[in-house]
Design a protein around this motif. Structure first.
Motif, PDB file in Angstrom:
ATOM      1  N   GLU A  91       0.826  -1.199   0.000  1.00  0.00           N
ATOM      2  CA  GLU A  91       0.000   0.000   0.000  1.00  0.00           C
ATOM      3  C   GLU A  91       0.866   1.256   0.000  1.00  0.00           C
ATOM      4  OE1 GLU A  91      -3.304   0.539  -0.180  1.00  0.00           O
ATOM      5  OE2 GLU A  91      -3.558  -1.588  -0.610  1.00  0.00           O
ATOM      6  N   ARG A  92       1.892   1.256   0.843  1.00  0.00           N
ATOM      7  CA  ARG A  92       2.851   2.359   0.901  1.00  0.00           C
ATOM      8  C   ARG A  92       4.095   1.945   0.141  1.00  0.00           C
ATOM      9  NH1 ARG A  92       1.095   7.414   2.527  1.00  0.00           N
ATOM     10  NH2 ARG A  92      -0.498   7.188   4.129  1.00  0.00           N
ATOM     11  N   ARG A  93       4.039   2.072  -1.164  1.00  0.00           N
ATOM     12  CA  ARG A  93       5.049   1.493  -2.040  1.00  0.00           C
ATOM     13  C   ARG A  93       6.453   2.023  -1.755  1.00  0.00           C
ATOM     14  NH1 ARG A  93       1.900   0.089  -6.910  1.00  0.00           N
ATOM     15  NH2 ARG A  93       3.770   0.303  -8.183  1.00  0.00           N
ATOM     16  N   ILE A  94       6.604   3.351  -1.751  1.00  0.00           N
ATOM     17  CA  ILE A  94       7.930   3.940  -1.593  1.00  0.00           C
ATOM     18  C   ILE A  94       8.487   3.635  -0.212  1.00  0.00           C
ATOM     19  CG2 ILE A  94       9.250   6.095  -1.663  1.00  0.00           C
ATOM     20  CD1 ILE A  94       7.127   7.183  -3.586  1.00  0.00           C
ATOM     21  N   PHE A  95       7.624   3.731   0.811  1.00  0.00           N
ATOM     22  CA  PHE A  95       8.050   3.439   2.177  1.00  0.00           C
ATOM     23  C   PHE A  95       8.571   2.012   2.292  1.00  0.00           C
ATOM     24  CE2 PHE A  95       6.733   1.397   6.181  1.00  0.00           C
ATOM     25  CZ  PHE A  95       7.577   2.058   7.051  1.00  0.00           C
ATOM     26  N   PHE A 216       4.782  10.531   4.492  1.00  0.00           N
ATOM     27  CA  PHE A 216       3.995  11.759   4.456  1.00  0.00           C
ATOM     28  C   PHE A 216       3.514  12.105   3.043  1.00  0.00           C
ATOM     29  CE2 PHE A 216       6.625  12.081   8.241  1.00  0.00           C
ATOM     30  CZ  PHE A 216       5.696  12.475   9.194  1.00  0.00           C
ATOM     31  N   ILE A 217       3.937  11.319   2.054  1.00  0.00           N
ATOM     32  CA  ILE A 217       3.465  11.524   0.683  1.00  0.00           C
ATOM     33  C   ILE A 217       2.151  10.775   0.514  1.00  0.00           C
ATOM     34  CG2 ILE A 217       3.979  11.228  -1.767  1.00  0.00           C
ATOM     35  CD1 ILE A 217       6.926  11.206  -1.057  1.00  0.00           C
ATOM     36  N   PRO A 218       1.074  11.447   0.093  1.00  0.00           N
ATOM     37  CA  PRO A 218      -0.221  10.760  -0.056  1.00  0.00           C
ATOM     38  C   PRO A 218      -0.115   9.559  -0.983  1.00  0.00           C
ATOM     39  CG  PRO A 218      -0.476  13.137  -0.272  1.00  0.00           C
ATOM     40  CD  PRO A 218       0.998  12.879  -0.252  1.00  0.00           C
ATOM     41  N   ARG A 219      -0.841   8.498  -0.654  1.00  0.00           N
ATOM     42  CA  ARG A 219      -0.775   7.273  -1.436  1.00  0.00           C
ATOM     43  C   ARG A 219      -1.152   7.471  -2.909  1.00  0.00           C
ATOM     44  NH1 ARG A 219      -3.514   2.752   2.382  1.00  0.00           N
ATOM     45  NH2 ARG A 219      -4.463   4.599   3.288  1.00  0.00           N
ATOM     46  N   GLN A 222       1.899   8.732  -4.541  1.00  0.00           N
ATOM     47  CA  GLN A 222       2.938   7.709  -4.643  1.00  0.00           C
ATOM     48  C   GLN A 222       2.672   6.779  -5.814  1.00  0.00           C
ATOM     49  OE1 GLN A 222       4.444   5.654  -1.230  1.00  0.00           O
ATOM     50  NE2 GLN A 222       3.731   7.218   0.208  1.00  0.00           N
ATOM     51  N   ARG A 223       1.400   6.449  -6.024  1.00  0.00           N
ATOM     52  CA  ARG A 223       1.066   5.536  -7.119  1.00  0.00           C
ATOM     53  C   ARG A 223       1.380   6.148  -8.474  1.00  0.00           C
ATOM     54  NH1 ARG A 223      -3.354   4.036  -3.667  1.00  0.00           N
ATOM     55  NH2 ARG A 223      -4.698   5.628  -4.591  1.00  0.00           N
ATOM     56  N   ARG A 224       1.355   7.473  -8.567  1.00  0.00           N
ATOM     57  CA  ARG A 224       1.641   8.138  -9.847  1.00  0.00           C
ATOM     58  C   ARG A 224       3.115   8.027 -10.228  1.00  0.00           C
ATOM     59  NH1 ARG A 224      -2.234  11.597 -11.936  1.00  0.00           N
ATOM     60  NH2 ARG A 224      -0.579  12.515 -13.201  1.00  0.00           N
ATOM     61  N   PHE A 225       3.983   7.712  -9.250  1.00  0.00           N
ATOM     62  CA  PHE A 225       5.408   7.626  -9.529  1.00  0.00           C
ATOM     63  C   PHE A 225       5.832   6.230  -9.964  1.00  0.00           C
ATOM     64  CE2 PHE A 225       5.857  11.082  -6.075  1.00  0.00           C
ATOM     65  CZ  PHE A 225       5.543  12.066  -7.007  1.00  0.00           C
ATOM     66  N   ASN A 226       4.886   5.308 -10.067  1.00  0.00           N
ATOM     67  CA  ASN A 226       5.213   3.928 -10.417  1.00  0.00           C
ATOM     68  C   ASN A 226       4.388   3.488 -11.609  1.00  0.00           C
ATOM     69  OD1 ASN A 226       6.962   2.654  -8.005  1.00  0.00           O
ATOM     70  ND2 ASN A 226       5.516   4.139  -7.180  1.00  0.00           N
TER      71      ASN A 226
END
Length: 240
Positions: A91-95, A216-219, A222-226
């Motif tokens: 769910e929290r990909r980058i984290f 702290f980056i909204p999910r 975050q999904r837009r970066f992948n």
């Protein structure tokens, strides 16, 4: 405020957040790269260089070193694959990706027994492969976090297109991963010269700190970066 202006502001914020993230992760990659090179004597992310050095080792009859480097190439590829899988199921990909990178580097930092130094090398390579899955693109523009040759190539092509009349300047963001990599490599080299193998601990802690900051980056952002994997049926349709 008009709808068009609001959209521009949202896109600007998305881009700024993405570039800050790319710069920070590229800094981490540069630190890891320099530290790994100084500790092991071989590249941990410069796979083109490892490919060439492996070929040279074969030509010189040093089959053991060639096997080490070729194995490192495979480990780097596996790290990339593992990063994508982890990013896809989280769910929290980058984290989660950066947290895993930090854990792998932490394991590498405590692997100091002489007989396990090769394993430490491979763990660093695996972490460098995995970190590429943290961010794959910014507003549709591909971003490389550990292979700045691609970034500089896209930058050069952008300059060429600008010279022949294309006034789009989105390609200028490619300087961010290169700049982050350079600064991180300087920091990693300084740390390693002063602390030796303990520098890996600091790199690991930095990865963990980045992972926490990514919380702290909204999910949705975050999904837009992948990249999303294309559905199988769509791929089949394109094949037809």
């Amino acid at each position: 405020m008009t709808r068009a202006r609001r959209r521009r502001l949202i896109r600007t914020r998305r881009t700024a957040t993405g570039l800050a993230l790319v710069g920070a992760i590229s800094f981490l990659a540069g630190m890891t790269d320099a530290t790994g090179l100084l500790l092991t004597g071989d590249f941990v992310s410069f796979i083109t260089g490892n490919t060439t050095r492996a070929a040279l080792a074969v030509s010189q009859g040093n089959l053991y070193h060639a096997a080490v480097l070729i194995s490192a190439i495979g480990v780097f590829v596996l790290g990339n694959a593992a990063g994508i899988v982890i990013a896809h199921v989280s769910e929290r990909r980058i984290f989660v990706v950066l947290g895993c990178v930090g854990l792998v580097l932490a394991f590498a930092s405590v692997t100091t027994v002489q007989g396990l130094l090769l394993a430490r090398f491979y763990m660093i390579v695996f972490a460098m492969g995995m970190v590429n899955a943290a961010v794959e693109h910014i507003e549709g523009l591909p971003i490389g976090l550990t292979y700045v040759t691609g970034a500089l190539s896209r930058l050069g092509r952008g300059i060429g297109r600008w010279i022949i009349g294309d006034r789009h300047i989105e390609w200028t963001i490619q300087i961010v991963p290169w700049g982050g990599m350079v600064l991180g490599a300087i920091a990693g080299a300084v740390l390693t010269h002063h602390t030796g193998a303990h520098a890996l601990w600091m790199v690991s802690l930095f990865a963990m700190a980045l992972a926490l900051a990514a919380m702290f980056i909204p999910r949705p952002l975050q999904r837009r970066f992948n990249q999303k994997p294309a559905p199988h049926h769509s791929a089949v349709a394109r094949g037809r």
